[in-house]
Design a protein around this motif. Sequence first.
Motif, PDB file in Angstrom:
ATOM      1  N   ALA A 127     -25.722  74.546  24.677  1.00  0.00           N
ATOM      2  CA  ALA A 127     -24.299  74.215  24.683  1.00  0.00           C
ATOM      3  C   ALA A 127     -23.424  75.465  24.803  1.00  0.00           C
ATOM      4  O   ALA A 127     -22.356  75.426  25.413  1.00  0.00           O
ATOM      5  CB  ALA A 127     -23.935  73.445  23.416  1.00  0.00           C
ATOM      6  N   LEU A 128     -23.872  76.569  24.231  1.00  0.00           N
ATOM      7  CA  LEU A 128     -23.110  77.823  24.328  1.00  0.00           C
ATOM      8  C   LEU A 128     -23.208  78.448  25.711  1.00  0.00           C
ATOM      9  O   LEU A 128     -22.449  79.355  26.039  1.00  0.00           O
ATOM     10  CB  LEU A 128     -23.602  78.820  23.277  1.00  0.00           C
ATOM     11  CG  LEU A 128     -23.215  78.519  21.830  1.00  0.00           C
ATOM     12  CD1 LEU A 128     -23.965  79.433  20.868  1.00  0.00           C
ATOM     13  CD2 LEU A 128     -21.706  78.668  21.624  1.00  0.00           C
ATOM     14  N   GLY A 129     -24.181  77.979  26.504  1.00  0.00           N
ATOM     15  CA  GLY A 129     -24.337  78.498  27.858  1.00  0.00           C
ATOM     16  C   GLY A 129     -25.220  79.715  27.958  1.00  0.00           C
ATOM     17  O   GLY A 129     -25.296  80.343  29.016  1.00  0.00           O
ATOM     18  N   VAL A 130     -25.923  80.078  26.871  1.00  0.00           N
ATOM     19  CA  VAL A 130     -26.769  81.279  26.903  1.00  0.00           C
ATOM     20  C   VAL A 130     -28.218  80.959  27.300  1.00  0.00           C
ATOM     21  O   VAL A 130     -29.030  81.856  27.459  1.00  0.00           O
ATOM     22  CB  VAL A 130     -26.755  82.006  25.538  1.00  0.00           C
ATOM     23  CG1 VAL A 130     -25.359  82.522  25.236  1.00  0.00           C
ATOM     24  CG2 VAL A 130     -27.232  81.092  24.419  1.00  0.00           C
ATOM     25  N   ALA A 147     -14.138  80.859  27.317  1.00  0.00           N
ATOM     26  CA  ALA A 147     -13.816  82.262  27.565  1.00  0.00           C
ATOM     27  C   ALA A 147     -13.210  82.856  26.303  1.00  0.00           C
ATOM     28  O   ALA A 147     -12.399  82.216  25.621  1.00  0.00           O
ATOM     29  CB  ALA A 147     -12.845  82.381  28.732  1.00  0.00           C
ATOM     30  N   VAL A 148     -13.611  84.074  25.989  1.00  0.00           N
ATOM     31  CA  VAL A 148     -13.147  84.690  24.749  1.00  0.00           C
ATOM     32  C   VAL A 148     -11.634  84.803  24.731  1.00  0.00           C
ATOM     33  O   VAL A 148     -10.991  84.734  23.680  1.00  0.00           O
ATOM     34  CB  VAL A 148     -13.807  86.081  24.575  1.00  0.00           C
ATOM     35  CG1 VAL A 148     -13.388  87.042  25.667  1.00  0.00           C
ATOM     36  CG2 VAL A 148     -13.492  86.644  23.198  1.00  0.00           C
ATOM     37  N   GLU A 149     -11.018  84.953  25.908  1.00  0.00           N
ATOM     38  CA  GLU A 149      -9.560  85.094  25.975  1.00  0.00           C
ATOM     39  C   GLU A 149      -8.842  83.832  25.515  1.00  0.00           C
ATOM     40  O   GLU A 149      -7.670  83.871  25.118  1.00  0.00           O
ATOM     41  CB  GLU A 149      -9.130  85.426  27.406  1.00  0.00           C
ATOM     42  CG  GLU A 149      -9.605  86.777  27.919  1.00  0.00           C
ATOM     43  CD  GLU A 149     -11.063  86.731  28.369  1.00  0.00           C
ATOM     44  OE1 GLU A 149     -11.630  85.619  28.448  1.00  0.00           O
ATOM     45  OE2 GLU A 149     -11.627  87.809  28.628  1.00  0.00           O
ATOM     46  N   THR A 156     -22.749  84.828  21.848  1.00  0.00           N
ATOM     47  CA  THR A 156     -23.103  85.518  23.086  1.00  0.00           C
ATOM     48  C   THR A 156     -24.532  86.033  22.989  1.00  0.00           C
ATOM     49  O   THR A 156     -25.116  86.096  21.905  1.00  0.00           O
ATOM     50  CB  THR A 156     -22.147  86.696  23.355  1.00  0.00           C
ATOM     51  OG1 THR A 156     -22.231  87.631  22.262  1.00  0.00           O
ATOM     52  CG2 THR A 156     -20.712  86.221  23.488  1.00  0.00           C
ATOM     53  N   ALA A 157     -25.109  86.390  24.130  1.00  0.00           N
ATOM     54  CA  ALA A 157     -26.485  86.882  24.146  1.00  0.00           C
ATOM     55  C   ALA A 157     -26.695  87.748  25.374  1.00  0.00           C
ATOM     56  O   ALA A 157     -26.003  87.612  26.388  1.00  0.00           O
ATOM     57  CB  ALA A 157     -27.472  85.718  24.143  1.00  0.00           C
ATOM     58  N   THR A 158     -27.659  88.661  25.271  1.00  0.00           N
ATOM     59  CA  THR A 158     -28.025  89.530  26.394  1.00  0.00           C
ATOM     60  C   THR A 158     -29.529  89.468  26.593  1.00  0.00           C
ATOM     61  O   THR A 158     -30.252  88.847  25.829  1.00  0.00           O
ATOM     62  CB  THR A 158     -27.595  90.979  26.115  1.00  0.00           C
ATOM     63  OG1 THR A 158     -28.226  91.429  24.896  1.00  0.00           O
ATOM     64  CG2 THR A 158     -26.083  91.089  25.961  1.00  0.00           C
TER      65      THR A 158
END
Length: 312
Positions: free
Chosen positions: A153-156, A86-88, A103-105
Amino acid sequence: MSRGLDWFDSFRSVAPEWSVVLLGLVTQLGDVWFLGLLVGTVYWAATPARRDGAAAVLGLTLAGLSLITGLKDVFALSRPERVLVAVEALPEAVHPLYRATATATGYGFPSGHALMTTIVYLSLAEYLSVGTRRQRYLAAAGIVTAVSFSRVALGVHYLVDVGAGVVAGLAFLALAAVLLSRVPDHRGTIGFALAVVVAVLSLVPARTNPDAVLLFGASLGAFAGWQLAALVRDLEAGAGPIRSSRSLTARATVATLVVVALGALSVTYWTAPVIAGSGLLGLAAAAFVAAPALYRSDHVGGLGGRSPVRSQ
């Protein structure tokens, strides 16, 4: 729907927070900005004798961008709703880097990074002459693997997303190899022609997707720019005058018609930013591809090598 990310939670539980930054940097090796810079540099650094092969690599890169744009719209499958960190949880100083690299969209299947790294790095492995052919292909395979792993690994992406991207890239290269081997003296033209054909096909599923429209203009412009570059090369080699040669006349005609059409798009559809932008991007691509030949950069040291792909 889970497309093969069953091990992600286990990996996330042991991965240190700083790993997200490292993985984000690795994934940049497959980002469009980096691949474009890499292939563009190779093209401009090539000597006139080697530029035909470099042009084919550039054409295949453009084709790959259109291919992944069309495939994503065909399947329209979402990305995982997970993140590695999480970025936080990260220091505020690295938040911009995290958002830019990790991140990715948009749609997730197939993986664009996996497909594009497969096309670009394997093409360069065949084109370049650094080290042995085996070493180049091993290095290319290592980069493709590292980038693909970073995406999962990044989850994208799901695991199947990157697998499908690699398979699609290999299938496209196999097709390109057949076409390029049949016309070895016109590799640049074949590469850019493939880019135009794939761009047109991607417009069908993509419909009004701005990326597909812009890539169509860029591919068309690059094709025209290469015709102009090849025309200058042939004239310098003593093939002329233009009016006495059908091939030279065809190159000059195609380049002129496409440039005029792209200019007309830019002016006529100035109220439609995407269409006008497609025309302007096409003109920029034509200038980029033609400029080395017009500048006569014979003094630039080429990277040498063989054709970007060939039949095995």
